[in-house]
Design an enzyme around this catalytic site. Structure first.
Site, PDB file in Angstrom:
ATOM      1  N   GLU A  16      38.350  50.616  44.328  1.00  0.00           N
ATOM      2  CA  GLU A  16      38.856  51.130  43.048  1.00  0.00           C
ATOM      3  C   GLU A  16      38.458  52.592  42.925  1.00  0.00           C
ATOM      4  O   GLU A  16      37.317  52.957  43.219  1.00  0.00           O
ATOM      5  CB  GLU A  16      38.271  50.321  41.885  1.00  0.00           C
ATOM      6  N   ARG A 107      44.243  44.833  28.612  1.00  0.00           N
ATOM      7  CA  ARG A 107      44.370  45.177  27.199  1.00  0.00           C
ATOM      8  C   ARG A 107      43.892  46.606  26.965  1.00  0.00           C
ATOM      9  O   ARG A 107      44.490  47.372  26.253  1.00  0.00           O
ATOM     10  CB  ARG A 107      43.524  44.213  26.355  1.00  0.00           C
ATOM     11  N   ALA A 123      45.744  41.182  26.889  1.00  0.00           N
ATOM     12  CA  ALA A 123      46.289  41.414  28.232  1.00  0.00           C
ATOM     13  C   ALA A 123      47.375  40.388  28.552  1.00  0.00           C
ATOM     14  O   ALA A 123      48.377  40.713  29.197  1.00  0.00           O
ATOM     15  CB  ALA A 123      45.161  41.349  29.259  1.00  0.00           C
ATOM     16  N   GLU A 156      36.582  32.122  26.468  1.00  0.00           N
ATOM     17  CA  GLU A 156      36.864  33.076  27.556  1.00  0.00           C
ATOM     18  C   GLU A 156      37.792  32.430  28.591  1.00  0.00           C
ATOM     19  O   GLU A 156      38.767  33.030  29.029  1.00  0.00           O
ATOM     20  CB  GLU A 156      35.527  33.470  28.201  1.00  0.00           C
ATOM     21  N   LYS A 163      46.163  34.089  30.783  1.00  0.00           N
ATOM     22  CA  LYS A 163      46.605  35.190  31.656  1.00  0.00           C
ATOM     23  C   LYS A 163      47.299  34.656  32.903  1.00  0.00           C
ATOM     24  O   LYS A 163      48.341  35.157  33.302  1.00  0.00           O
ATOM     25  CB  LYS A 163      45.396  36.027  32.133  1.00  0.00           C
TER      26      LYS A 163
HETATM   27  P1  FAD Z   1      41.928  40.623  27.305  1.00  0.00           P
HETATM   28  O1  FAD Z   1      42.226  39.701  28.432  1.00  0.00           O
HETATM   29  O2  FAD Z   1      42.978  40.772  26.256  1.00  0.00           O
HETATM   30  O3  FAD Z   1      40.544  40.133  26.673  1.00  0.00           O
HETATM   31  C1  FAD Z   1      39.823  40.920  25.742  1.00  0.00           C
HETATM   32  C2  FAD Z   1      39.079  39.993  24.783  1.00  0.00           C
HETATM   33  O4  FAD Z   1      40.027  39.304  23.958  1.00  0.00           O
HETATM   34  C3  FAD Z   1      38.272  38.896  25.487  1.00  0.00           C
HETATM   35  O5  FAD Z   1      37.123  38.668  24.730  1.00  0.00           O
HETATM   36  C4  FAD Z   1      39.210  37.698  25.460  1.00  0.00           C
HETATM   37  O6  FAD Z   1      38.493  36.469  25.509  1.00  0.00           O
HETATM   38  C5  FAD Z   1      39.894  37.899  24.119  1.00  0.00           C
HETATM   39  N1  FAD Z   1      41.257  37.329  24.097  1.00  0.00           N
HETATM   40  C6  FAD Z   1      42.174  37.347  25.085  1.00  0.00           C
HETATM   41  N2  FAD Z   1      43.294  36.699  24.700  1.00  0.00           N
HETATM   42  C7  FAD Z   1      43.093  36.285  23.416  1.00  0.00           C
HETATM   43  C8  FAD Z   1      43.869  35.569  22.457  1.00  0.00           C
HETATM   44  N3  FAD Z   1      45.101  35.152  22.765  1.00  0.00           N
HETATM   45  N4  FAD Z   1      43.330  35.331  21.235  1.00  0.00           N
HETATM   46  C9  FAD Z   1      42.080  35.751  20.913  1.00  0.00           C
HETATM   47  N5  FAD Z   1      41.294  36.436  21.797  1.00  0.00           N
HETATM   48  C10 FAD Z   1      41.783  36.693  23.019  1.00  0.00           C
HETATM   49  N6  FAD Z   1      40.002  49.752  30.989  1.00  0.00           N
HETATM   50  C11 FAD Z   1      40.770  50.874  30.970  1.00  0.00           C
HETATM   51  O7  FAD Z   1      40.942  51.490  29.900  1.00  0.00           O
HETATM   52  N7  FAD Z   1      41.364  51.340  32.111  1.00  0.00           N
HETATM   53  C12 FAD Z   1      41.256  50.705  33.299  1.00  0.00           C
HETATM   54  O8  FAD Z   1      41.807  51.148  34.306  1.00  0.00           O
HETATM   55  C13 FAD Z   1      40.460  49.525  33.364  1.00  0.00           C
HETATM   56  N8  FAD Z   1      40.310  48.833  34.523  1.00  0.00           N
HETATM   57  C14 FAD Z   1      39.584  47.656  34.553  1.00  0.00           C
HETATM   58  C15 FAD Z   1      39.502  46.944  35.749  1.00  0.00           C
HETATM   59  C16 FAD Z   1      38.780  45.745  35.797  1.00  0.00           C
HETATM   60  C17 FAD Z   1      38.708  44.970  37.098  1.00  0.00           C
HETATM   61  C18 FAD Z   1      38.118  45.271  34.631  1.00  0.00           C
HETATM   62  C19 FAD Z   1      37.306  44.010  34.694  1.00  0.00           C
HETATM   63  C20 FAD Z   1      38.189  45.983  33.449  1.00  0.00           C
HETATM   64  C21 FAD Z   1      38.946  47.179  33.384  1.00  0.00           C
HETATM   65  N9  FAD Z   1      39.064  47.917  32.189  1.00  0.00           N
HETATM   66  C22 FAD Z   1      39.827  49.060  32.164  1.00  0.00           C
HETATM   67  C23 FAD Z   1      38.345  47.506  30.987  1.00  0.00           C
HETATM   68  C24 FAD Z   1      39.188  46.608  30.069  1.00  0.00           C
HETATM   69  O9  FAD Z   1      40.293  47.318  29.570  1.00  0.00           O
HETATM   70  C25 FAD Z   1      38.288  46.131  28.936  1.00  0.00           C
HETATM   71  O10 FAD Z   1      37.301  45.265  29.420  1.00  0.00           O
HETATM   72  C26 FAD Z   1      38.995  45.554  27.716  1.00  0.00           C
HETATM   73  O11 FAD Z   1      38.065  45.478  26.638  1.00  0.00           O
HETATM   74  C27 FAD Z   1      39.536  44.145  27.919  1.00  0.00           C
HETATM   75  O12 FAD Z   1      40.622  44.139  28.745  1.00  0.00           O
HETATM   76  P2  FAD Z   1      41.251  42.725  29.237  1.00  0.00           P
HETATM   77  O13 FAD Z   1      42.483  43.073  29.970  1.00  0.00           O
HETATM   78  O14 FAD Z   1      40.235  41.908  29.933  1.00  0.00           O
HETATM   79  O15 FAD Z   1      41.591  42.083  27.809  1.00  0.00           O
END
Ligand code: FAD
Length: 285
Positions: A16, A107, A123, A156, A163
């Site tokens: 990455e 997200r 997400a 979680e 997803k």
């Molecule tokens: P989600 O999957 O939406 O989850 C976020 C939170 O919401 C979790 O607590 C989940 O349990 C909860 N949730 C999910 N779905 C629901 C639902 N339907 N109802 C209620 N709650 C729900 N950030 C950046 O800005 N740029 C990047 O390039 C980037 N790259 C990353 C790469 C990796 C491998 C990882 C692990 C993280 C990265 N991040 C990046 C950080 C990421 O954007 C954050 O961790 C963000 O807070 C959550 O993103 P997510 O896609 O996991 O969100």
């Protein structure tokens, strides 16, 4: 090439990187990419700064270089909280025109300074939208120690399953320093019926200040063995580098002997770090 196909054939090694913050630094990324790509990773993922078209453009620009100049498969990160469906459509149209097939759909972190739009809340909303409106291989993020906003391991897993049901074909994990958290999450995934490859994300320590910042931001805990390294060597740059590399390698070897599908290395754009890790597992992976 869609990277999910790789996992049927081999254990992958991926990197990455983040795009440079200023356009003027774009040229310097070549020096980094040249070395990283010589290490022949299966793919390189490029992070995405939340909010602002300049950020997306740099992500695409770096991904284009990775594909066209270095012939390595790029994965583009894409966050959704601050974008409308129309903006996502425009982004994916550009990706398609560049021949980029893989998106890590996220997200994004909440940021009071960046306006959130109403089209995507999680997400899984973005993943479902991309699945319906494009022909991409979609990856998602997962968290061995739970996402900081999660209520419980159960909620979680429920959201993680949303997803993969929405179309995520591979999950890449947040960094962690204690493999037991990763194994526990992988087991939770099996119980929840999540059967896509779950790839551990490993970040070798290169300096103590940076690692402490990462921990506050992502909530990863320090096992005692790791804390001892930081305490003993935090003021000795070279010693910390050596000890941090050995620690990351020991994590990776333990994971590889536990039949994981691949390793994703958070390189922090440091090709020396990536090179040392590759050297350490050359005859293993
Ligand atoms: P989600 O999957 O939406 O989850 C976020 C939170 O919401 C979790 O607590 C989940 O349990 C909860 N949730 C999910 N779905 C629901 C639902 N339907 N109802 C209620 N709650 C729900 N950030 C950046 O800005 N740029 C990047 O390039 C980037 N790259 C990353 C790469 C990796 C491998 C990882 C692990 C993280 C990265 N991040 C990046 C950080 C990421 O954007 C954050 O961790 C963000 O807070 C959550 O993103 P997510 O896609 O996991 O969100």
């Amino acid at each position: 090439m869609k990277i999910a196909e790789l996992y049927n054939r081999k254990t992958t090694l991926s990197f990455e990187i983040f795009p440079p913050k200023k356009d003027s630094e774009l040229k310097n990324i070549d020096a980094t990419l040249e070395i990283l790509c010589e290490l022949k990773p299966d793919f390189i993922s490029v992070t995405f700064g939340a909010g602002g078209s300049a950020n997306c453009n740099r992500t695409i620009e770096v991904a284009r270089k990775i594909k066209q100049k270095y012939h390595v498969e790029p994965v583009v990160h894409l966050t959704c909280l601050s974008y409308s469906k129309g903006e996502i459509d425009e982004f994916t149209r550009i990706l398609k025109s560049e021949g980029i097939d893989n998106i890590l759909a996220l997200r994004g972190d909440r940021n009071p300074e960046v306006l959130e739009k109403d089209d995507f809340h999680h997400a899984s909303d973005l993943i479902a939208y991309l699945r319906e409106n494009g022909d991409f291989c979609i990856l998602g993020a997962c968290y061995p120690e739970c996402h900081p906003e999660s209520e419980s391991r159960i909620s979680e897993m429920r959201h993680l399953k949303q997803k993969t049901d929405a179309g995520a074909e591979v999950l890449i994990s947040q960094l962690f320093f204690d493999n037991q958290y990763f194994y526990r999450m992988a087991e939770d995934c099996r119980i929840a019926g999540i059967d896509v490859p779950v790839i551990p994300g490993i970040m070798p320590v290169i300096n103590a200040a940076q690692i402490k910042r990462m921990i506050t931001m992502c909530g990863a805990s320090f096992p005692e063995r790791f804390e001892k390294i930081i305490c003993k060597y935090e003021n000795r740059k070279e010693a910390l580098f050596d000890a941090g590399m050995s620690y990351a390698l020991s994590q990776i070897i333990d994971l590889l002997t536990s039949d994981i599908s691949g390793i994703h290395l958070y390189t922090m754009n440091n090709p020396v770090v990536a090179g040392r890790i590759c050297e350490g597992i050359r005859n293993i992976i």
